[in-house]
Design a protein around this motif. Structure first.
Motif, PDB file in Angstrom:
ATOM      1  N   ALA A 209       6.907 -27.761 -22.306  1.00  0.00           N
ATOM      2  CA  ALA A 209       7.097 -27.510 -21.102  1.00  0.00           C
ATOM      3  C   ALA A 209       7.161 -27.204 -19.832  1.00  0.00           C
ATOM      4  O   ALA A 209       7.961 -27.582 -19.154  1.00  0.00           O
ATOM      5  CB  ALA A 209       7.095 -25.635 -20.778  1.00  0.00           C
ATOM      6  N   ASN A 210       6.259 -28.194 -19.239  1.00  0.00           N
ATOM      7  CA  ASN A 210       6.251 -29.124 -18.482  1.00  0.00           C
ATOM      8  C   ASN A 210       7.012 -29.952 -18.571  1.00  0.00           C
ATOM      9  O   ASN A 210       7.644 -30.263 -16.902  1.00  0.00           O
ATOM     10  CB  ASN A 210       4.893 -29.455 -18.071  1.00  0.00           C
ATOM     11  CG  ASN A 210       3.828 -29.050 -17.570  1.00  0.00           C
ATOM     12  OD1 ASN A 210       4.215 -28.611 -17.018  1.00  0.00           O
ATOM     13  ND2 ASN A 210       2.779 -29.680 -17.984  1.00  0.00           N
ATOM     14  N   GLU A 211       7.864 -30.914 -19.382  1.00  0.00           N
ATOM     15  CA  GLU A 211       8.370 -31.907 -19.902  1.00  0.00           C
ATOM     16  C   GLU A 211      10.242 -30.811 -19.098  1.00  0.00           C
ATOM     17  O   GLU A 211      10.884 -31.800 -18.979  1.00  0.00           O
ATOM     18  CB  GLU A 211       9.140 -32.280 -21.106  1.00  0.00           C
ATOM     19  CG  GLU A 211       7.718 -33.439 -21.563  1.00  0.00           C
ATOM     20  CD  GLU A 211       7.706 -33.493 -22.754  1.00  0.00           C
ATOM     21  OE1 GLU A 211       8.622 -32.743 -23.323  1.00  0.00           O
ATOM     22  OE2 GLU A 211       6.847 -34.303 -23.281  1.00  0.00           O
ATOM     23  N   LEU A 212       9.944 -29.838 -19.327  1.00  0.00           N
ATOM     24  CA  LEU A 212      11.276 -29.160 -19.142  1.00  0.00           C
ATOM     25  C   LEU A 212      11.779 -28.654 -17.806  1.00  0.00           C
ATOM     26  O   LEU A 212      12.573 -27.883 -17.341  1.00  0.00           O
ATOM     27  CB  LEU A 212      11.420 -28.231 -19.966  1.00  0.00           C
ATOM     28  CG  LEU A 212      11.871 -28.643 -21.380  1.00  0.00           C
ATOM     29  CD1 LEU A 212      11.969 -27.164 -22.231  1.00  0.00           C
ATOM     30  CD2 LEU A 212      13.325 -29.168 -21.874  1.00  0.00           C
ATOM     31  N   ASP A 213      10.019 -28.998 -17.164  1.00  0.00           N
ATOM     32  CA  ASP A 213      10.006 -28.528 -15.290  1.00  0.00           C
ATOM     33  C   ASP A 213      10.476 -26.757 -15.844  1.00  0.00           C
ATOM     34  O   ASP A 213      11.058 -26.194 -14.744  1.00  0.00           O
ATOM     35  CB  ASP A 213      11.138 -28.986 -14.530  1.00  0.00           C
ATOM     36  CG  ASP A 213      10.629 -30.137 -14.443  1.00  0.00           C
ATOM     37  OD1 ASP A 213       9.457 -30.987 -13.815  1.00  0.00           O
ATOM     38  OD2 ASP A 213      12.114 -31.162 -13.653  1.00  0.00           O
ATOM     39  N   ALA A 214       9.296 -26.199 -16.509  1.00  0.00           N
ATOM     40  CA  ALA A 214       9.161 -24.919 -16.419  1.00  0.00           C
ATOM     41  C   ALA A 214       8.734 -24.090 -15.505  1.00  0.00           C
ATOM     42  O   ALA A 214       8.718 -23.323 -14.735  1.00  0.00           O
ATOM     43  CB  ALA A 214       8.867 -24.756 -17.870  1.00  0.00           C
ATOM     44  N   ALA A 215       7.500 -24.742 -15.229  1.00  0.00           N
ATOM     45  CA  ALA A 215       6.967 -24.307 -13.844  1.00  0.00           C
ATOM     46  C   ALA A 215       8.403 -24.287 -12.714  1.00  0.00           C
ATOM     47  O   ALA A 215       7.814 -23.010 -12.073  1.00  0.00           O
ATOM     48  CB  ALA A 215       6.075 -25.138 -13.607  1.00  0.00           C
ATOM     49  N   LEU A 216       8.581 -24.343 -12.222  1.00  0.00           N
ATOM     50  CA  LEU A 216       9.934 -24.619 -11.729  1.00  0.00           C
ATOM     51  C   LEU A 216      10.480 -23.866 -12.235  1.00  0.00           C
ATOM     52  O   LEU A 216      11.551 -22.842 -11.212  1.00  0.00           O
ATOM     53  CB  LEU A 216      10.457 -26.375 -10.851  1.00  0.00           C
ATOM     54  CG  LEU A 216      11.432 -26.276  -9.725  1.00  0.00           C
ATOM     55  CD1 LEU A 216      11.214 -25.698  -8.557  1.00  0.00           C
ATOM     56  CD2 LEU A 216      12.029 -27.823  -9.961  1.00  0.00           C
ATOM     57  N   LEU A 217      11.650 -23.886 -13.204  1.00  0.00           N
ATOM     58  CA  LEU A 217      13.350 -23.144 -13.283  1.00  0.00           C
ATOM     59  C   LEU A 217      12.456 -22.308 -13.931  1.00  0.00           C
ATOM     60  O   LEU A 217      13.561 -21.414 -14.061  1.00  0.00           O
ATOM     61  CB  LEU A 217      13.454 -24.276 -14.270  1.00  0.00           C
ATOM     62  CG  LEU A 217      14.084 -25.498 -14.126  1.00  0.00           C
ATOM     63  CD1 LEU A 217      14.142 -26.317 -15.230  1.00  0.00           C
ATOM     64  CD2 LEU A 217      14.603 -25.331 -13.254  1.00  0.00           C
ATOM     65  N   SER A 218      11.014 -21.770 -14.505  1.00  0.00           N
ATOM     66  CA  SER A 218      10.505 -19.822 -15.532  1.00  0.00           C
ATOM     67  C   SER A 218       9.696 -20.137 -14.538  1.00  0.00           C
ATOM     68  O   SER A 218       8.437 -19.637 -15.470  1.00  0.00           O
ATOM     69  CB  SER A 218      11.048 -19.949 -16.639  1.00  0.00           C
ATOM     70  OG  SER A 218      10.552 -19.163 -17.298  1.00  0.00           O
ATOM     71  N   PRO A 219       9.466 -19.718 -13.516  1.00  0.00           N
ATOM     72  CA  PRO A 219       8.176 -19.098 -12.673  1.00  0.00           C
ATOM     73  C   PRO A 219       7.557 -18.339 -12.842  1.00  0.00           C
ATOM     74  O   PRO A 219       6.066 -18.157 -13.046  1.00  0.00           O
ATOM     75  CB  PRO A 219       8.718 -19.456 -11.157  1.00  0.00           C
ATOM     76  CG  PRO A 219       9.992 -18.919 -11.230  1.00  0.00           C
ATOM     77  CD  PRO A 219      10.720 -19.483 -12.490  1.00  0.00           C
ATOM     78  N   LYS A 220       8.232 -17.445 -13.257  1.00  0.00           N
ATOM     79  CA  LYS A 220       7.674 -15.962 -13.811  1.00  0.00           C
ATOM     80  C   LYS A 220       7.037 -15.957 -15.350  1.00  0.00           C
ATOM     81  O   LYS A 220       5.282 -15.600 -15.374  1.00  0.00           O
ATOM     82  CB  LYS A 220       8.973 -14.902 -13.983  1.00  0.00           C
ATOM     83  CG  LYS A 220       8.316 -13.348 -14.715  1.00  0.00           C
ATOM     84  CD  LYS A 220       8.558 -11.897 -14.218  1.00  0.00           C
ATOM     85  CE  LYS A 220       8.849 -10.684 -14.902  1.00  0.00           C
ATOM     86  NZ  LYS A 220       8.222 -11.018 -16.617  1.00  0.00           N
ATOM     87  N   TYR A 221       7.816 -16.191 -16.422  1.00  0.00           N
ATOM     88  CA  TYR A 221       6.416 -17.012 -17.647  1.00  0.00           C
ATOM     89  C   TYR A 221       5.652 -17.678 -17.508  1.00  0.00           C
ATOM     90  O   TYR A 221       5.156 -17.657 -18.282  1.00  0.00           O
ATOM     91  CB  TYR A 221       7.805 -17.216 -18.971  1.00  0.00           C
ATOM     92  CG  TYR A 221       9.393 -15.749 -18.979  1.00  0.00           C
ATOM     93  CD1 TYR A 221       8.558 -14.926 -18.783  1.00  0.00           C
ATOM     94  CD2 TYR A 221      10.671 -16.254 -18.836  1.00  0.00           C
ATOM     95  CE1 TYR A 221       9.344 -13.286 -19.249  1.00  0.00           C
ATOM     96  CE2 TYR A 221      11.400 -14.690 -19.006  1.00  0.00           C
ATOM     97  CZ  TYR A 221      10.851 -13.601 -19.513  1.00  0.00           C
ATOM     98  OH  TYR A 221      11.718 -12.692 -19.431  1.00  0.00           O
ATOM     99  N   PHE A 222       6.150 -18.974 -17.026  1.00  0.00           N
ATOM    100  CA  PHE A 222       5.032 -19.911 -16.783  1.00  0.00           C
ATOM    101  C   PHE A 222       4.085 -19.523 -16.327  1.00  0.00           C
ATOM    102  O   PHE A 222       2.981 -19.522 -16.900  1.00  0.00           O
ATOM    103  CB  PHE A 222       6.209 -20.935 -16.014  1.00  0.00           C
ATOM    104  CG  PHE A 222       5.079 -22.631 -16.320  1.00  0.00           C
ATOM    105  CD1 PHE A 222       4.953 -22.835 -16.899  1.00  0.00           C
ATOM    106  CD2 PHE A 222       3.743 -22.507 -15.503  1.00  0.00           C
ATOM    107  CE1 PHE A 222       4.231 -24.425 -17.879  1.00  0.00           C
ATOM    108  CE2 PHE A 222       3.017 -24.108 -15.312  1.00  0.00           C
ATOM    109  CZ  PHE A 222       3.053 -24.655 -16.280  1.00  0.00           C
ATOM    110  N   THR A 223       3.816 -19.197 -15.175  1.00  0.00           N
ATOM    111  CA  THR A 223       2.578 -18.065 -14.266  1.00  0.00           C
ATOM    112  C   THR A 223       2.500 -17.338 -15.085  1.00  0.00           C
ATOM    113  O   THR A 223       0.539 -17.035 -14.998  1.00  0.00           O
ATOM    114  CB  THR A 223       3.142 -17.814 -13.295  1.00  0.00           C
ATOM    115  OG1 THR A 223       4.036 -18.380 -12.372  1.00  0.00           O
ATOM    116  CG2 THR A 223       1.782 -17.102 -12.782  1.00  0.00           C
TER     117      THR A 223
END
Length: 217
Positions: free
Chosen positions: A57-71
């Protein structure tokens, strides 16, 4: 700035390479240090699958690009850790890790969709980061990331049309951040380095550096 965004980026990349090469001459290269494979214990084995999913997920920048689900994934993971560390039931640990994996799957899928839906603004962001410039002190870059996150939230909700405005605003902020850093930090520093270390460069390198400086002005 007189030059276009991409020309400025190209100029700073060339200039950085030349300055770095000239100032690094005579320095010994350091050998990479061997690493040992870590021993995997019960705790690591329990959280290993989720940890690997976070890496993806981090490789895909999921924290930035999917903040709701990543949180949501991070909260479930932290809850599982808390239960484990307090000696709670393994079934409760696994329950929270299962929730974590479900949220990470959604975060990963959303991030992958954003790579397509927000490809233009991501291209601008990636170009800025690839330049090697530091944006740690840049308010414009932070604001750009906030706008990008807003666009990503639209993707999470399935509102692809709604990504246009925040996406455009983010791209403009990223460009502004780059030009600000070049003008206020890189250009003055590069001029000083070039003046103080002329003897470290070949005639051709020095000429290239001067031309690159002109490209930033």
């Amino acid at each position: 700035m007189k030059r276009t965004f991409r020309i400025c980026l190209l100029s700073v990349i060339v200039l950085t390479a030349i300055l770095g090469n000239g100032l690094a001459q005579g320095q010994d290269a350091q050998e990479p240090q061997p690493t040992q494979s870590p021993q995997i214990g019960p705790r690591e084995a329990t959280f290993n699958e989720a940890s690997e999913a976070f890496m993806k997920a981090n490789e895909l920048d999921a924290a930035l690009l999917s903040p709701k689900y990543f949180t949501e994934a991070r909260k479930s993971y932290q809850k599982a850790q808390q239960i484990y560390d307090q000696g709670g039931k393994l079934a409760d640990v696994r329950k929270n890790l299962s929730k974590c994996m479900e949220s990470l799957d959604l975060a990963t899928r959303t991030a992958e969709l954003c790579q397509v839906a927000l490809k233009d603004v991501l291209a601008v962001r990636n170009e800025a980061l690839a330049s090697g410039l530091s944006f740690d002190q840049s308010n414009d870059f932070r604001e750009a990331d906030k706008k990008l996150a807003q666009a990503a939230e639209k993707v999470e909700k399935g509102d692809l049309k709604g990504t246009q405005k925040p996406g455009d605003q983010a791209a403009e902020r990223y460009r502004k951040a780059v030009l600000q850093v070049l003008e206020k930090e890189v250009l003055p520093d590069a001029k000083k380095k070039l003046k103080n270390a002329k003897e470290a460069y070949t005639k051709e390198e020095y000429k290239q550096a001067e031309e690159s400086l002109k490209g930033l002005e």
